[in-house]
Scaffold this motif. Sequence first.
Motif, PDB file in Angstrom:
ATOM      1  N   ASP A  21       0.855  -1.247   0.595  1.00 17.98           N
ATOM      2  CA  ASP A  21      -0.076  -0.126   0.236  1.00 17.98           C
ATOM      3  C   ASP A  21       0.993   1.342   0.125  1.00 17.98           C
ATOM      4  OD1 ASP A  21      -2.273  -1.662  -0.063  1.00 17.98           O
ATOM      5  OD2 ASP A  21      -2.901  -1.227   1.932  1.00 17.98           O
ATOM      6  N   LEU A  22       1.644   0.991   0.916  1.00 16.09           N
ATOM      7  CA  LEU A  22       2.842   2.170   0.590  1.00 16.09           C
ATOM      8  C   LEU A  22       3.518   2.290  -0.270  1.00 16.09           C
ATOM      9  CD1 LEU A  22       3.968   2.240   4.679  1.00 16.09           C
ATOM     10  CD2 LEU A  22       2.570   4.474   3.967  1.00 16.09           C
ATOM     11  N   LEU A  23       4.083   1.769  -0.839  1.00 14.56           N
ATOM     12  CA  LEU A  23       5.078   2.006  -1.886  1.00 14.56           C
ATOM     13  C   LEU A  23       4.160   1.644  -3.310  1.00 14.56           C
ATOM     14  CD1 LEU A  23       7.431   0.391  -3.667  1.00 14.56           C
ATOM     15  CD2 LEU A  23       5.637  -1.612  -4.409  1.00 14.56           C
ATOM     16  N   VAL A  24       2.620   2.070  -3.255  1.00 10.80           N
ATOM     17  CA  VAL A  24       2.074   2.445  -4.928  1.00 10.80           C
ATOM     18  C   VAL A  24       1.662   3.750  -4.245  1.00 10.80           C
ATOM     19  CG1 VAL A  24      -0.018   2.270  -5.568  1.00 10.80           C
ATOM     20  CG2 VAL A  24       1.162   0.172  -5.048  1.00 10.80           C
ATOM     21  N   ASP A  25       1.351   3.875  -3.285  1.00  9.26           N
ATOM     22  CA  ASP A  25       0.633   5.418  -2.678  1.00  9.26           C
ATOM     23  C   ASP A  25       1.847   6.518  -3.511  1.00  9.26           C
ATOM     24  OD1 ASP A  25      -1.719   5.065  -2.046  1.00  9.26           O
ATOM     25  OD2 ASP A  25      -1.251   4.934   0.343  1.00  9.26           O
ATOM     26  N   ARG A  26       3.390   5.427  -2.275  1.00  9.23           N
ATOM     27  CA  ARG A  26       4.748   6.844  -2.883  1.00  9.23           C
ATOM     28  C   ARG A  26       4.901   6.942  -4.465  1.00  9.23           C
ATOM     29  NH1 ARG A  26       3.256   7.170   1.611  1.00  9.23           N
ATOM     30  NH2 ARG A  26       2.470   8.731   0.760  1.00  9.23           N
ATOM     31  N   PHE A  27       4.572   5.576  -4.674  1.00  5.62           N
ATOM     32  CA  PHE A  27       4.971   5.219  -6.422  1.00  5.62           C
ATOM     33  C   PHE A  27       4.184   6.496  -7.199  1.00  5.62           C
ATOM     34  CE2 PHE A  27       3.135   3.715 -10.758  1.00  5.62           C
ATOM     35  CZ  PHE A  27       4.309   3.969 -11.570  1.00  5.62           C
ATOM     36  N   TYR A  28       2.998   6.543  -7.313  1.00  8.88           N
ATOM     37  CA  TYR A  28       2.169   7.531  -7.593  1.00  8.88           C
ATOM     38  C   TYR A  28       2.199   8.835  -7.047  1.00  8.88           C
ATOM     39  CZ  TYR A  28       0.034   4.088 -10.182  1.00  8.88           C
ATOM     40  OH  TYR A  28      -0.777   3.192 -11.395  1.00  8.88           O
ATOM     41  N   ASP A  29       2.611   9.413  -5.847  1.00 11.91           N
ATOM     42  CA  ASP A  29       2.536  10.660  -5.193  1.00 11.91           C
ATOM     43  C   ASP A  29       4.588  11.191  -6.193  1.00 11.91           C
ATOM     44  OD1 ASP A  29       1.377  10.562  -3.914  1.00 11.91           O
ATOM     45  OD2 ASP A  29       1.991   9.876  -2.012  1.00 11.91           O
ATOM     46  N   ARG A  30       4.633   9.964  -6.145  1.00 16.36           N
ATOM     47  CA  ARG A  30       5.992  10.887  -7.048  1.00 16.36           C
ATOM     48  C   ARG A  30       5.525  10.552  -8.749  1.00 16.36           C
ATOM     49  NH1 ARG A  30      11.411   9.876  -5.491  1.00 16.36           N
ATOM     50  NH2 ARG A  30      11.943   9.067  -3.220  1.00 16.36           N
ATOM     51  N   MET A  31       4.880   9.288  -9.292  1.00 17.77           N
ATOM     52  CA  MET A  31       4.670  10.505 -10.453  1.00 17.77           C
ATOM     53  C   MET A  31       3.917  11.344 -10.361  1.00 17.77           C
ATOM     54  SD  MET A  31       1.483   8.282 -13.368  1.00 17.77           S
ATOM     55  CE  MET A  31       2.393   6.472 -13.127  1.00 17.77           C
ATOM     56  N   ASP A  32       3.119  11.859  -9.810  1.00 21.52           N
ATOM     57  CA  ASP A  32       2.243  13.244  -9.470  1.00 21.52           C
ATOM     58  C   ASP A  32       3.228  14.808  -9.867  1.00 21.52           C
ATOM     59  OD1 ASP A  32      -0.436  13.173 -10.236  1.00 21.52           O
ATOM     60  OD2 ASP A  32      -0.765  12.999  -7.730  1.00 21.52           O
ATOM     61  N   THR A  33       4.501  14.493  -9.266  1.00 18.33           N
ATOM     62  CA  THR A  33       5.455  15.182  -9.104  1.00 18.33           C
ATOM     63  C   THR A  33       6.790  15.528  -9.201  1.00 18.33           C
ATOM     64  OG1 THR A  33       6.574  14.243  -6.974  1.00 18.33           O
ATOM     65  CG2 THR A  33       4.357  15.682  -6.366  1.00 18.33           C
ATOM     66  N   LEU A  34       7.578  14.547 -10.018  1.00 17.41           N
ATOM     67  CA  LEU A  34       8.916  14.030 -10.381  1.00 17.41           C
ATOM     68  C   LEU A  34       8.783  14.616 -12.365  1.00 17.41           C
ATOM     69  CD1 LEU A  34      10.053  11.067  -9.312  1.00 17.41           C
ATOM     70  CD2 LEU A  34      10.483  13.087  -9.067  1.00 17.41           C
ATOM     71  N   PRO A  35       9.510  15.976 -12.176  1.00 12.45           N
ATOM     72  CA  PRO A  35       9.198  16.697 -14.035  1.00 12.45           C
ATOM     73  C   PRO A  35       9.291  15.323 -14.891  1.00 12.45           C
ATOM     74  CG  PRO A  35      10.710  17.678 -12.364  1.00 12.45           C
ATOM     75  CD  PRO A  35       9.981  16.907 -11.754  1.00 12.45           C
TER      76      PRO A  35
END
Length: 131
Positions: A21-35
Amino acid sequence: MTSTDATTSMFERIGGSDTIDLLVDRFYDRMDTLPEAKTIRAMHADDLGLIRDVLKRYLTEWTGGPKLYTPEKGHPRLRQRHFGFAIGDAERDAWMTCMRGAMEETVTNAAARQDLDKALSGLADWMRNRQ
């Protein structure tokens, strides 16, 4: 997996459902923010809620946890499901950048993280459908 962990699933080695759960949340958080993830973010709906849930269920099952994906979705058919998206080296690399950062944050067992990275790298490479 390493030979010493042959009887322990990757799901267990990385920490089970809480880690997925944390892995996927952090993954999509990064996708949302990393250029560098801009191109793959554009392939997704504005609301990532549904796809977060799908990836959590898929990774749970894929890593050897409970069967949460196939009872609802059937065989993953990942390449077929992603056929409409142009996935080349740049997209694969962006996906892995997000996933590697998420793994660093969430998978505390270094050996398990390395094994998971190797498995996900192979999966991401296999998903390429263009040069």
